[in-house]
Design a protein around this motif. Structure first.
Motif, PDB file in Angstrom:
ATOM      1  N   GLU A   1       1.179  -1.072  -0.530  1.00 54.36           N
ATOM      2  CA  GLU A   1       0.083  -0.058  -0.070  1.00 54.36           C
ATOM      3  C   GLU A   1       1.114   1.339  -0.082  1.00 54.36           C
ATOM      4  O   GLU A   1       2.258   1.790   0.851  1.00 54.36           O
ATOM      5  CB  GLU A   1      -1.073   0.143   1.369  1.00 54.36           C
ATOM      6  N   PRO A   2       0.751   2.574  -0.855  1.00 56.97           N
ATOM      7  CA  PRO A   2       0.991   3.690  -0.849  1.00 56.97           C
ATOM      8  C   PRO A   2       1.447   3.997   0.336  1.00 56.97           C
ATOM      9  O   PRO A   2       2.588   4.499   0.511  1.00 56.97           O
ATOM     10  CB  PRO A   2       0.619   4.883  -1.929  1.00 56.97           C
ATOM     11  N   SER A   3       0.720   4.026   1.489  1.00 59.87           N
ATOM     12  CA  SER A   3       0.918   5.115   2.751  1.00 59.87           C
ATOM     13  C   SER A   3       2.140   3.870   3.412  1.00 59.87           C
ATOM     14  O   SER A   3       3.030   4.799   4.525  1.00 59.87           O
ATOM     15  CB  SER A   3      -0.255   4.806   3.260  1.00 59.87           C
TER      16      SER A   3
ATOM     17  N   LEU B   1       6.151   5.339   2.080  1.00 61.69           N
ATOM     18  CA  LEU B   1       5.471   7.007   2.532  1.00 61.69           C
ATOM     19  C   LEU B   1       5.728   7.188   3.735  1.00 61.69           C
ATOM     20  O   LEU B   1       7.071   8.094   4.263  1.00 61.69           O
ATOM     21  CB  LEU B   1       4.163   7.794   1.713  1.00 61.69           C
ATOM     22  N   ARG B   2       5.051   5.870   4.871  1.00 60.99           N
ATOM     23  CA  ARG B   2       5.571   6.408   6.175  1.00 60.99           C
ATOM     24  C   ARG B   2       6.141   5.711   7.130  1.00 60.99           C
ATOM     25  O   ARG B   2       6.967   6.350   7.595  1.00 60.99           O
ATOM     26  CB  ARG B   2       4.262   6.479   6.617  1.00 60.99           C
TER      27      ARG B   2
ATOM     28  N   ASP C   1      -5.587   8.269   5.406  1.00 60.41           N
ATOM     29  CA  ASP C   1      -5.061   7.453   4.848  1.00 60.41           C
ATOM     30  C   ASP C   1      -6.054   6.263   3.843  1.00 60.41           C
ATOM     31  O   ASP C   1      -6.363   5.857   2.760  1.00 60.41           O
ATOM     32  CB  ASP C   1      -3.878   6.673   5.146  1.00 60.41           C
TER      33      ASP C   1
ATOM     34  N   THR D   1      -5.141   4.851   0.038  1.00 60.00           N
ATOM     35  CA  THR D   1      -3.510   4.681   0.100  1.00 60.00           C
ATOM     36  C   THR D   1      -3.615   3.456   0.915  1.00 60.00           C
ATOM     37  O   THR D   1      -2.409   3.001   1.190  1.00 60.00           O
ATOM     38  CB  THR D   1      -2.467   4.968   0.277  1.00 60.00           C
ATOM     39  N   LEU D   2      -4.734   2.729   1.957  1.00 59.77           N
ATOM     40  CA  LEU D   2      -4.263   2.077   3.093  1.00 59.77           C
ATOM     41  C   LEU D   2      -5.473   1.248   3.312  1.00 59.77           C
ATOM     42  O   LEU D   2      -6.214   2.057   3.032  1.00 59.77           O
ATOM     43  CB  LEU D   2      -4.164   2.518   4.349  1.00 59.77           C
ATOM     44  N   GLU D   3      -5.436   0.015   3.580  1.00 58.67           N
ATOM     45  CA  GLU D   3      -5.946  -0.702   3.266  1.00 58.67           C
ATOM     46  C   GLU D   3      -7.147  -1.257   4.620  1.00 58.67           C
ATOM     47  O   GLU D   3      -6.067  -1.239   5.315  1.00 58.67           O
ATOM     48  CB  GLU D   3      -6.497  -2.404   2.772  1.00 58.67           C
TER      49      GLU D   3
ATOM     50  N   TRP E   1     -11.022  -2.469  -2.684  1.00 59.51           N
ATOM     51  CA  TRP E   1     -10.075  -3.090  -2.115  1.00 59.51           C
ATOM     52  C   TRP E   1     -10.476  -4.799  -2.011  1.00 59.51           C
ATOM     53  O   TRP E   1      -9.486  -5.483  -2.189  1.00 59.51           O
ATOM     54  CB  TRP E   1      -9.682  -2.895  -0.961  1.00 59.51           C
TER      55      TRP E   1
ATOM     56  N   MET F   1      -6.837  -2.821  -7.639  1.00 63.56           N
ATOM     57  CA  MET F   1      -6.018  -1.339  -6.900  1.00 63.56           C
ATOM     58  C   MET F   1      -5.619   0.076  -8.330  1.00 63.56           C
ATOM     59  O   MET F   1      -5.607   1.137  -7.850  1.00 63.56           O
ATOM     60  CB  MET F   1      -3.843  -1.226  -7.417  1.00 63.56           C
TER      61      MET F   1
ATOM     62  N   ARG G   1      -8.360   8.330  -7.191  1.00 62.23           N
ATOM     63  CA  ARG G   1      -6.482   8.981  -6.006  1.00 62.23           C
ATOM     64  C   ARG G   1      -6.321   9.994  -7.327  1.00 62.23           C
ATOM     65  O   ARG G   1      -6.350  11.442  -6.961  1.00 62.23           O
ATOM     66  CB  ARG G   1      -6.173   8.462  -5.919  1.00 62.23           C
TER      67      ARG G   1
ATOM     68  N   LEU H   1       1.417  15.545   2.559  1.00 63.22           N
ATOM     69  CA  LEU H   1       1.930  15.163   3.579  1.00 63.22           C
ATOM     70  C   LEU H   1       2.006  15.944   4.438  1.00 63.22           C
ATOM     71  O   LEU H   1       2.934  17.090   3.892  1.00 63.22           O
ATOM     72  CB  LEU H   1       2.720  14.234   3.279  1.00 63.22           C
TER      73      LEU H   1
END
Lengths: 414, 241
Positions: free
Chosen positions: A406-408, A411-412, B53, B58-60, B83, B88, B95, B103
């Motif tokens: 997952e992209p996050s 990034l984090r 997120d 960007t986060l499941e 999801w 994706m 997005r 950020l």
């Protein structure tokens, strides 16, 4: 994979452009990758070049050197025209020509003009298609032509195109007499082909000389008195060359057995030894090359993998911006491909310089080999293609892994 | 204001298992209307970034009963379904077209200029550049920085670039995760004010994570309800509308 919103082809070209920009931005890192690739690939190319240049050249010379394909008779025999026709018709035989008695086959040569020394040369029967002369001189096609060895040419101060006087002596009825014929020099063969004083002439001229010495007249050359030779002609020997090295034992056995029973000399044993040596050398080489190539592809693949890991954050930013993962894969793949092409190209240029150095050095040292270290364009293209394929595979694998998360996280967590 | 619900979440959770305790972010019910400007408040570690997120796709989520995203009227997507069927690239497409994300720091591509960074979301959407990036940069007072690389800019300038990039493709939603936390108070106030103003002018739905309650109420943001409960070793952070 479902198509993203918008034009995915345009998106892919955007990613490719960004990838190239990133490489240019990180000049030093890119340069290191390119140099590292070239540093490993160049010695491999030189190794390949030497293998191709030396071993393959040796093997080719072994086959191409006609002396290795010659079958020589020990002593002398009795061969008629039928025998030569039968031999010439065989698939294994490349060239066969009658040889007259050794004692008859010498002649005195002197230059037609002033200057130059007289030379007594041994005569070798020859005709168009003679493997020994191929690539060196035009074989004598008629009674008035001669190809002389370099040693003879030096002695007489003669060169191709000159005319030389050939004289032959005989003692008949207790009285010496001498006849002459004017010959045209159609070529000079180097010492590597024939090191002694010698001349290659047509079998017709040799037969005429033999007849004259035997006491016959040779009307077509206006030599001597008496009867011309008539009746079936027999020859005491032959010059015989087979087509390939594998034909040597076949023809040898044919001459030795099958009611003929001639004793012959061949290079079969030497050939077998050289071939065995070639086989060992080739397999040793292949082992070294295999280890080298495997190591090269592994290290290059690994460095491309690490490069993708270094790009995790940028890849995550691209994901965050909404570039589809399937297109982001192109980012490291384009970079790897560019590095592969630049590094491979540099290696090829370096190989070019090194091979010129090696070849010049050895050319001066021995003067024998021209292409001691060389590769064909197809070899170079293949090495470039293999490098490119390795780059694309390893980076695609790493990119696939990197863009699946997952992209996050990318990034984090970094 | 439109009655369209841009985000609609039901029973969405994200769980992390730490060695000694479990942390769970829980969103039992969240509806965000188009054009709303919301502050997500709470101390650090309470799951503000995680919430953003999840909204940015960007986060499941670990579990979810329903998750719908309707950036334009009549164009609604079942994110829960996307999801679970691993679509994706569909999520990336949504997005890219409808969401801008700022950020806390960074997030700019270091190898292209400020202008190209701001233009990139427009190019991705196939929108003409049309001077939009320049206009945004002028408003954010970085008009003279456009041809520089991000590394040569100050942290404050870089955050302005990040704001410009998040707005450049005229998204429906902008999510910002403590966008001014790394700036000095004066610059932070200026950037945040400009950011909220630009979003309001464009009627963009805005969610800003922050720990500065006073600042966000001044700017007229609505606060998202948040509770934190310790439940048998499970630290639960709950957001709801």
């Amino acid at each position: 994979m479902s198509a993203p919103a918008g034009n995915s082809g345009a998106t892919a070209s955007q990613i490719a452009r960004l990838a190239a920009r990133d490489l240019l931005h990180q000049k030093l890192a890119s340069l290191v990758l390119v140099l590292a690739l070239a540093a490993v690939l160049t010695p491999l190319l030189v190794l390949f070049g030497l293998k191709f240049g030396v071993i393959d050249n040796l093997a080719r010379e072994l086959v191409e050197d006609p002396r290795n394909r010659e079958i020589r008779l020990v002593g002398h025999g009795r061969f008629d025209q039928d025998w030569f026709e039968n031999m010439a018709a065989r698939d294994e035989v490349a060239f066969v020509i009658p040889r007259t008695r050794g004692a008859a086959a010498t002649i005195d040569l002197r230059p037609e003009g002033p200057g130059g020394e007289r030379a007594t040369v041994e005569l070798i029967p020859s005709a168009p298609g003679d493997p020994l002369l191929q690539g060196h001189a035009k074989a004598p096609a008629d009674k008035e032509s001669i190809v002389i060895s370099a040693r003879t040419a030096r002695l007489m101060g003669a060169k191709t195109g000159d005319r030389v006087k050939a004289s032959v002596r005989r003692k008949r009825g207790g009285r010496w007499s001498r006849e002459q014929v004017l010959l045209r020099v159609t070529g000079v063969v180097p010492d590597s082909v024939f090191a002694r004083k010698g001349g290659f002439v047509s079998p017709q001229l040799l037969a005429a000389i033999e007849d004259y010495r035997d006491g016959y007249a040779v009307p077509e050359l206006g030599w001597g008195e008496g009867e011309p030779f008539s009746g079936p002609r027999y020859f005491s020997g032959f010059r015989l060359y087979v087509r390939g090295l594998d034909d040597v034992p076949v023809v040898r056995d044919l001459l030795a057995g099958g009611g003929q029973g001639y004793e012959v000399i061949t290079q079969a044993k030497a050939i077998e030894e050289v071939r065995l040596f070639d086989r060992y050398l080739t397999s040793t080489y292949l082992m070294i090359a295999f280890i080298g190539v495997a190591g090269y592809l592994l290290s290059f693949g690994a460095s491309m993998w690490v490069n993708v890991e270094r790009k995790r954050r940028e890849l995550s930013v691209l994901q965050l911006l909404g570039f589809p993962s399937s297109v982001i894969m192109f980012f490291p793949m384009v970079q790897s491909a560019l590095i592969a092409l630049c590094g491979g190209g540099l290696a090829i240029v370096l190989f070019g310089f090194i091979s010129i150095l090696i070849n010049n050095y050895f050319a001066r040292a021995s003067g024998q080999f021209e292409g001691l270290c060389r590769l064909l364009p197809s070899h170079l293209a293949f090495s470039l293609a293999a490098t490119l394929l390795c780059a694309l595979l390893s980076s695609a694998l790493a990119a696939y892994r990197a863009t699946r998360i997952e992209p996050s996280k990318g990034l984090r967590e970094l | 204001m439109s009655a369209r619900t841009i985000f609609s979440l039901r029973g969405v959770t994200k769980t992390w298992a730490a060695p000694d305790e479990e942390f769970q972010l829980s969103i039992p019910r969240l509806d965000i209307k188009a054009g709303q400007r919301i502050a997500v408040l709470g101390q650090s570690g309470c799951g503000k970034s995680t919430l953003l997120d999840i909204l940015a796709m960007t986060l499941e989520p670990t579990t979810s009963k329903a998750f719908r995203f309707e950036p334009e009227t009549g164009n609604s997507t079942d994110i829960h379904e996307a999801w679970s069927s691993r679509r994706m690239d569909r999520l990336a497409g949504l997005r890219g077209r409808h969401i801008g994300y700022v950020l806390q720091t960074g997030g700019l591509l270091p190898f292209i200029t400020v202008r190209e960074n701001i233009e990139l979301p427009r190019r991705l959407c196939g929108l003409p550049v049309n001077g939009v990036p320049r206009a945004l940069a002028e408003r954010l007072k970085i008009g003279d920085q456009l041809e520089k690389l991000p590394a040569t800019l100050s942290v404050g300038q870089r955050q302005r670039v990040a704001v410009a990039r998040a707005l450049s493709h005229e998204p429906s939603v902008v999510l910002a995760d403590e966008p001014t936390a790394s700036l000095d108070p004066h610059t932070a106030a200026e950037v945040m004010e400009l950011f909220v103003e630009l979003a309001a002018q464009r009627n963009i739905t805005l969610l800003v994570a922050s720990h500065d309650w006073a600042r966000v109420t001044e700017l007229g943001l609505t606060r998202l309800h948040h509770e934190q409960v310790d439940e048998k070793g499970v630290l639960r952070s709950e957001f709801h509308s």
